[in-house]
Design an enzyme around this catalytic site. Structure first.
Site, PDB file in Angstrom:
ATOM      1  N   LYS A 185      -2.812  -2.520  11.603  1.00 15.42           N
ATOM      2  CA  LYS A 185      -2.338  -1.167  11.261  1.00 15.42           C
ATOM      3  C   LYS A 185      -3.507  -0.187  11.255  1.00 15.42           C
ATOM      4  O   LYS A 185      -4.519  -0.429  10.580  1.00 15.42           O
ATOM      5  CB  LYS A 185      -1.677  -1.205   9.881  1.00 15.42           C
ATOM      6  N   HIS A 195      -2.882   6.584   8.587  1.00 15.50           N
ATOM      7  CA  HIS A 195      -2.819   6.408   7.138  1.00 15.50           C
ATOM      8  C   HIS A 195      -2.163   7.631   6.466  1.00 15.50           C
ATOM      9  O   HIS A 195      -2.543   8.035   5.369  1.00 15.50           O
ATOM     10  CB  HIS A 195      -4.217   6.165   6.572  1.00 15.50           C
ATOM     11  N   THR A 229      -4.886  -3.733   7.570  1.00 18.26           N
ATOM     12  CA  THR A 229      -5.159  -2.292   7.701  1.00 18.26           C
ATOM     13  C   THR A 229      -6.630  -2.088   8.023  1.00 18.26           C
ATOM     14  O   THR A 229      -7.506  -2.592   7.309  1.00 18.26           O
ATOM     15  CB  THR A 229      -4.766  -1.556   6.406  1.00 18.26           C
ATOM     16  N   TYR A 263      -6.066  -5.673   2.770  1.00 19.12           N
ATOM     17  CA  TYR A 263      -7.380  -5.043   2.871  1.00 19.12           C
ATOM     18  C   TYR A 263      -8.403  -6.167   2.737  1.00 19.12           C
ATOM     19  O   TYR A 263      -8.289  -7.004   1.836  1.00 19.12           O
ATOM     20  CB  TYR A 263      -7.601  -4.050   1.732  1.00 19.12           C
ATOM     21  N   SER A 300       1.617  -3.723  -0.471  1.00 19.13           N
ATOM     22  CA  SER A 300       0.181  -3.403  -0.377  1.00 19.13           C
ATOM     23  C   SER A 300      -0.684  -4.423  -1.122  1.00 19.13           C
ATOM     24  O   SER A 300      -0.291  -4.926  -2.181  1.00 19.13           O
ATOM     25  CB  SER A 300      -0.056  -2.018  -0.973  1.00 19.13           C
TER      26      SER A 300
HETATM   27  C1  LIG Z   1       0.225   6.920  -2.084  1.00 13.51           C
HETATM   28  C2  LIG Z   1      -0.064   6.159  -0.825  1.00 13.51           C
HETATM   29  C3  LIG Z   1      -0.686   4.925  -0.886  1.00 13.51           C
HETATM   30  C4  LIG Z   1      -0.937   4.205   0.275  1.00 13.51           C
HETATM   31  N1  LIG Z   1      -1.487   2.967   0.174  1.00 13.51           N
HETATM   32  C5  LIG Z   1      -1.663   2.219   1.289  1.00 13.51           C
HETATM   33  C6  LIG Z   1      -2.114   0.881   1.194  1.00 13.51           C
HETATM   34  O1  LIG Z   1      -2.342   0.355   0.111  1.00 13.51           O
HETATM   35  N2  LIG Z   1      -2.277   0.190   2.362  1.00 13.51           N
HETATM   36  C7  LIG Z   1      -2.007   0.739   3.593  1.00 13.51           C
HETATM   37  O2  LIG Z   1      -2.169   0.084   4.627  1.00 13.51           O
HETATM   38  N3  LIG Z   1      -1.554   2.010   3.707  1.00 13.51           N
HETATM   39  C8  LIG Z   1      -1.362   2.751   2.591  1.00 13.51           C
HETATM   40  N4  LIG Z   1      -0.853   4.016   2.698  1.00 13.51           N
HETATM   41  C9  LIG Z   1      -0.491   4.551   4.039  1.00 13.51           C
HETATM   42  C10 LIG Z   1       0.953   4.204   4.388  1.00 13.51           C
HETATM   43  O3  LIG Z   1       1.130   2.831   4.599  1.00 13.51           O
HETATM   44  C11 LIG Z   1       1.427   4.921   5.667  1.00 13.51           C
HETATM   45  O4  LIG Z   1       0.524   4.663   6.717  1.00 13.51           O
HETATM   46  C12 LIG Z   1       1.586   6.430   5.515  1.00 13.51           C
HETATM   47  O5  LIG Z   1       1.920   6.792   4.188  1.00 13.51           O
HETATM   48  C13 LIG Z   1       2.675   6.910   6.474  1.00 13.51           C
HETATM   49  O6  LIG Z   1       2.796   8.274   6.459  1.00 13.51           O
HETATM   50  P1  LIG Z   1       3.946   9.107   5.648  1.00 13.51           P
HETATM   51  O7  LIG Z   1       3.607   8.987   4.196  1.00 13.51           O
HETATM   52  O8  LIG Z   1       3.740  10.464   6.192  1.00 13.51           O
HETATM   53  O9  LIG Z   1       5.296   8.526   6.005  1.00 13.51           O
HETATM   54  C14 LIG Z   1      -0.594   4.757   1.550  1.00 13.51           C
HETATM   55  C15 LIG Z   1       0.044   5.992   1.598  1.00 13.51           C
HETATM   56  C16 LIG Z   1       0.322   6.706   0.441  1.00 13.51           C
HETATM   57  C17 LIG Z   1       1.033   8.025   0.551  1.00 13.51           C
END
Ligand SMILES: Cc1cc2nc3c(=O)[nH]c(=O)nc-3n(C[C@H](O)[C@H](O)[C@H](O)COP(=O)(O)O)c2cc1C
Length: 352
Positions: free
Chosen positions: A220, A244, A153, A127, A103
């Protein structure tokens, strides 16, 4: 693999604010709950009498060989879960031959993460901030450090309304600052996104980013076929069907529901991945049968990281592998390229 039990264990170890941040979604968490439920609703139509003496989960992602069609989703601030944070996650993924996405909001630097597993496949998630020079710097660093793609993203245009986080705020301990960015304005995640993220991204942003490096671009945050097709027409090498993890627009469509439309619109011109609520080997089978080349897994990786560092991450990925191998055999499908949509009985298509 008992991910519910692993989550309970992780919850016991995490500060309440950190657990709320990892686990939560937006508003009433309708979409966060709908994601896993939608995969579960689909039923499989397994073949029998196919030789499944040898089953392989190997594939390629934008040409890079991986042993598993399960990637580690980009997730911010992993040192909230374990002191080694993203370094442990990268080690665990490398130990499983899985690709990890780092990330922009990581708590370890792009270069440190590359150094812990120099030969492991890894991509960098971007981002775009209002100050575009930040993206230029991050992309240049990712390219220099051997990351294989930039994952832009696009579903975080404005700050999310994460009420669970508001009820149980995160108190950021020392050492969990954002390692790849200069100090930014904004106390909490909402303020930081609101004051710094560029809400004016368009398809031209893809054109601009493609010009910054030779790295392929993955976009994404797709939930519609028309958007995905437009990204591909602007040169995206892959798209990720994602809401997300239900952390942005609540009531957004679940990713299992959105995937077939995106696959149809992309029509083989780019790779399609999907994430959100993928918790079992059978969920991976369903996603790939419906046309995804791979899935990304988010929260279960954080539970593994919190409970066991790199080994915990590896154990979660190995759990997906074990289930996937068994489920492929039980579906009569020895290799991933033999998965096809007729393996899935969609609601309404049951009985056909
Ligand atoms: C704690 C947390 C932080 C996240 N941070 C980012 C991020 O920095 N960038 C991003 O593109 N997606 C982020 N996401 C989304 C994840 O990449 C992903 O799309 C999502 O968690 C998938 O679903 P799942 O947790 O049900 O497997 C984050 C998700 C969580 C749970």
């Amino acid at each position: 693999m008992d991910l519910a039990q692993l989550e309970r264990q992780a919850r016991g170890k995490l500060e309440p604010g950190a657990y709320a941040y990892f686990a939560g979604g937006t508003d009433d968490e309708v979409t966060a709950a709908a994601n896993p439920a939608a995969w579960r609703r689909l039923r499989l139509r397994p073949h029998v009498l196919r030789d499944v003496g040898e089953v392989s989960t190997a594939t390629t992602l934008l040409g890079t060989p991986v042993s598993l069609p399960v990637m580690v989703a980009p997730m911010a601030r992993q040192r909230l879960g374990h002191p080694d944070g993203e370094l442990a996650t990268q080690r665990g993924a490398a130990g499983s031959g899985a690709l990890a996405v780092l990330s922009t909001h990581a708590t370890a630097s792009i270069e440190e993460v590359a150094a812990v597993a120099p030969d492991a496949p890894r991509w960098f998630q971007l981002y775009v901030h209002r100050d575009h020079s930040l993206a230029e710097g991050l992309v240049a660093r990712a390219a220099a450090a051997g990351y294989g793609a930039v994952v832009l993203t696009v579903d975080l245009a404005v700050p999310p309304n994460r009420e669970r986080e508001l009820r149980t705020p995160l108190e950021l301990p020392e050492g969990v600052g954002l390692a790849n960015l200069p100090p930014l304005a904004g106390e909490d995640v909402r303020e930081r996104v609101g004051s710094n993220f560029d809400p004016s991204l368009t398809l031209q942003t893809i054109d601009w980013l493609r010009g910054l490096s030779e790295l392929p671009l993955v976009v994404k945050g797709m939930l519609r076929g028309d958007d995905a097709a437009a990204c591909v027409e602007h040169g995206a090498a892959a798209v990720v069907v994602s809401n997300h993890g239900g952390r942005q627009l609540d009531s957004a469509v679940s990713t299992a529901e959105a995937l077939p439309e995106v696959v149809a619109a992309v029509a083989g011109r780019a790779e399609v991945y999907v994430d959100g609520g993928i918790r079992r080997g059978t969920d991976v089978v369903k996603a790939l049968a419906l046309g995804a080349r791979a899935v990304l897994v988010g929260r279960p990786i954080l539970w593994g990281l919190t409970c066991g560092g790199a080994a915990g991450v590896r154990d979660v990925l190995e759990g997906y592998r074990e289930e996937l191998e068994r489920d492929l055999a039980l579906c009569g499908v020895p290799t991933l390229d033999q998965l096809s949509a007729d393996l899935v009985a969609m609601p309404g298509r049951l009985g056909t």
